[in-house]
Design a protein around this motif. Structure first.
Motif, mmCIF file in Angstrom:
data_model
loop_
_atom_site.group_PDB
_atom_site.id
_atom_site.type_symbol
_atom_site.label_atom_id
_atom_site.label_comp_id
_atom_site.label_asym_id
_atom_site.label_seq_id
_atom_site.Cartn_x
_atom_site.Cartn_y
_atom_site.Cartn_z
ATOM 1 N N LEU A 283 -37.804 -36.916 -1.789
ATOM 2 C CA LEU A 283 -36.687 -35.987 -1.574
ATOM 3 C C LEU A 283 -36.965 -35.216 -0.199
ATOM 4 N N VAL A 284 -38.134 -35.501 0.273
ATOM 5 C CA VAL A 284 -38.244 -34.644 1.673
ATOM 6 C C VAL A 284 -38.648 -35.571 2.716
ATOM 7 N N PRO A 285 -37.828 -36.502 3.395
ATOM 8 C CA PRO A 285 -38.327 -37.185 4.248
ATOM 9 C C PRO A 285 -39.113 -36.826 5.494
ATOM 10 N N ASP A 286 -38.853 -35.325 5.796
ATOM 11 C CA ASP A 286 -39.730 -34.762 6.959
ATOM 12 C C ASP A 286 -40.839 -33.889 6.426
ATOM 13 N N LEU A 287 -41.503 -34.244 5.305
ATOM 14 C CA LEU A 287 -42.339 -33.344 4.542
ATOM 15 C C LEU A 287 -43.551 -32.766 5.480
ATOM 16 N N VAL A 288 -44.119 -33.732 5.898
ATOM 17 C CA VAL A 288 -45.524 -33.446 6.701
ATOM 18 C C VAL A 288 -45.051 -32.361 8.009
ATOM 19 N N GLU A 289 -43.840 -32.712 8.658
ATOM 20 C CA GLU A 289 -43.457 -32.056 9.775
ATOM 21 C C GLU A 289 -43.035 -30.503 9.293
ATOM 22 N N GLN A 290 -42.401 -30.522 8.122
ATOM 23 C CA GLN A 290 -42.000 -29.168 7.654
ATOM 24 C C GLN A 290 -43.098 -28.357 7.270
ATOM 25 N N PHE A 291 -44.223 -29.032 6.599
ATOM 26 C CA PHE A 291 -45.268 -28.230 6.311
ATOM 27 C C PHE A 291 -45.922 -27.553 7.345
ATOM 28 N N PHE A 292 -46.179 -28.145 8.546
ATOM 29 C CA PHE A 292 -46.914 -27.729 9.822
ATOM 30 C C PHE A 292 -45.841 -26.717 10.391
ATOM 31 N N GLU A 293 -44.471 -27.045 10.278
ATOM 32 C CA GLU A 293 -43.618 -25.999 11.145
ATOM 33 C C GLU A 293 -43.568 -24.700 10.293
ATOM 34 N N ASN A 294 -43.607 -24.768 9.134
ATOM 35 C CA ASN A 294 -43.288 -23.443 8.279
ATOM 36 C C ASN A 294 -44.494 -22.580 8.200
ATOM 37 N N PRO A 295 -44.406 -21.397 8.121
ATOM 38 C CA PRO A 295 -45.605 -20.600 8.159
ATOM 39 C C PRO A 295 -45.983 -20.460 6.866
ATOM 40 N N ALA A 296 -47.293 -20.194 6.811
ATOM 41 C CA ALA A 296 -47.949 -19.642 5.354
ATOM 42 C C ALA A 296 -47.619 -18.453 5.135
ATOM 43 N N GLY A 297 -47.399 -18.060 3.749
ATOM 44 C CA GLY A 297 -47.235 -16.602 3.301
ATOM 45 C C GLY A 297 -48.493 -16.164 2.420
ATOM 46 N N ARG A 298 -48.617 -14.882 2.785
ATOM 47 C CA ARG A 298 -49.612 -14.039 1.898
ATOM 48 C C ARG A 298 -48.945 -13.402 0.695
ATOM 49 N N LEU A 299 -49.722 -13.245 -0.396
ATOM 50 C CA LEU A 299 -49.373 -12.610 -1.600
ATOM 51 C C LEU A 299 -50.177 -11.454 -1.917
#
Length: 478
Positions: A283-299
């Motif tokens: 469902l997400v062709p650029d899955l790996v690219e998105q994973f490293f481009e988007n920041p990680a959030g804390r909870l």
């Protein structure tokens, strides 16, 4: 569609304006809602917001966490007259769509037994924009964007406001601090009342991903379910957007074998998603690219006491009660709190200090209760939804709701589809949980449950409270 409520100013003789400028710090859903409520009381309001105007500037991807709009958030939107605009940007979700990971088709677990028992996926940005428009439409609210309130001086009655390239001092009479979980003003306000804040960081974090629409703007998944891939210690969820895309979020431990720490390179990320979420990967062709481009959030969960400083300032929304997102209640809680504060100020128009104290006395126990329930719901979402014991208890709770609608409602439904105080919902759920545990002990299906005994036990519960008059089933399309 529900009929809109007028946003015309409704003067109630508030004395807030007599003390000096009325200021709201923060223009998120809580601050924007509060600004509308204050304008309807006859106050002229200045809102300071540290970010640019989200209606004119794109927000970067990665930290939105789509909102789940439920009854507690719908009621204030009805009250301030924007529900007709909100309806156009929401998608009803009728239940949890469970992707069990065993190559079977996803299974829908309905939220309730009544047509209106759905939650609504909505973009935080779009909802916030509607509330900002509503605030400005009152004619009494001005919003200063890119203006960050850094400090408050109670003796001088001034705020230090930072704007790009400058710092200025502005006067205030009353401050409503709705500047989020990282509030710049919370320490000063709580200290004035001998209070304090405590932050409990969760050892899990999150990362957002986008499922793009299919050709022609079609949805790649059923848009009327909240999709969950439960995997025990971690999970993936996806909520629909009106444009045909989905906002997906991975929640996982920060450290460990299956954690964000272990997803440090493209090969590890690709392998992890193929092993754990095989039906998600296509469902997400650029899955790996998105994973490293988007920041990680804390909870984290933030609880505090001492929400106000005499009649000069009060905390509101996440600044007073920040919770983790696993019950979809953070924004609903915040807007419900704005409504509650408006009601307290109307009850005591000449005594803001008493109104603020009554507001905290009412809302803090409820904020603490939903904070606990949100943490519990994380375990339920990532593991409980595929546990046989949970499933039979949930099935029985829904059946008993059908048979005894005036006495029993599942905890999730009391939280999401009513305005019953959170603390009351938690207490009722504990009593109901004992009944459900007794009735399902040693049972493997609903057919094995003694319904006569169930009727006896349910009859001992207090009747459910009458619904809020504004909590109308027709508020949004389902």
């Amino acid at each position: 569609m529900a009929q809109p409520v007028s946003t015309t100013v409704e003067l109630v003789g508030s004395a807030l304006g007599d003390r000096g400028p009325v200021v709201v710090v923060g223009a998120g859903p809580a601050g924007a809602s509060m600004a509308v409520y204050l304008a309807r009381q006859g106050c002229d309001v200045t809102v300071y917001e540290s970010r640019p105007d989200i209606r004119r500037v794109d927000i970067g991807a990665g930290r939105s966490i789509n909102l789940a709009l439920a009854t507690r958030g719908i009621v204030p939107l009805v009250e301030v007259g924007v529900i007709d605009r909100v309806e156009a940007i929401t998608i009803p979700m009728r239940g949890r769509m469970i992707h069990a990971g065993d190559s079977t088709e996803p299974v829908l677990q309905p939220y309730g037994t009544r047509p209106h028992e759905v939650i609504h996926s909505v973009s935080r940005r779009d909802l916030n924009a509607i509330l900002l428009d509503a605030a400005e439409a009152t004619g009494r609210v001005s919003i200063d964007f890119e203006s960050s309130v850094r400090a408050i001086d109670f003796d001088a009655g001034t705020l230090a406001v930072a704007t790009p390239g400058s710092m200025r001092t502005v006067p205030f009479g009353t401050v409503f601090a709705a500047d989020g979980a990282g509030s710049e003003l919370r320490r000063a306000i709580t200290a004035a009342d001998g209070g304090a804040a405590e932050v409990d960081w969760l050892d899990h974090g999150y990362k957002e991903l986008e499922i793009p629409p299919a050709d022609g703007g079609r949805f790649r998944l059923d848009p009327h379910g909240l999709h969950i891939w439960p995997r025990g210690e971690f999970m993936l969820i996806a909520l629909p957007n009106p444009e045909g895309d989905f906002t997906a979020t991975l929640f996982a431990p920060n450290e460990g074998e299956r954690s964000f720490a272990s997803l440090s390179d493209p090969e590890a990320v690709s392998l992890f998603f193929k092993e754990e979420f095989g039906d998600f990967v296509p469902l997400v062709p650029d899955l790996v690219e998105q994973f490293f481009e988007n920041p990680a959030g804390r909870l984290a969960t933030m609880r505090c006491r001492g929400w106000s400083a005499d009649d000069q300032a009060v905390l509101l929304g996440d600044a007073a009660h920040a919770i983790v997102p696993f019950h979809g209640q953070g924004m609903n809680l915040a807007m419900e709190s704005a409504r509650a504060l408006d009601r307290r100020l109307r009850d005591r128009p000449d005594d803001a200090a008493a109104a603020f104290a009554a507001f905290e006395a009412e809302r803090k126990p409820n904020a603490d209760a939903i904070a606990d329930m949100a943490l519990d719901n994380y375990v339920e979402m990532r593991a409980g939804v595929v546990d046989p014991g949970y499933l039979i208890r949930r099935e029985l709770a829904l059946e008993l709701q059908r048979r005894h609608p005036d006495r029993l409602s599942p905890r999730y439904n009391m939280v999401m589809f009513s305005t019953m105080p959170y603390a009351e919902a938690a207490a009722r759920a504990a009593r109901q949980g004992e009944i459900l545990a007794e009735l399902t002990a040693g049972r493997v299906s609903l057919a094995d449950v003694d319904m006569d005994r169930a009727a006896e036990l349910v009859a001992r519960l207090e009747p459910l409270p009458e619904p809020d008059p504004l909590a109308r089933p027709d508020a949004l399309s389902v």
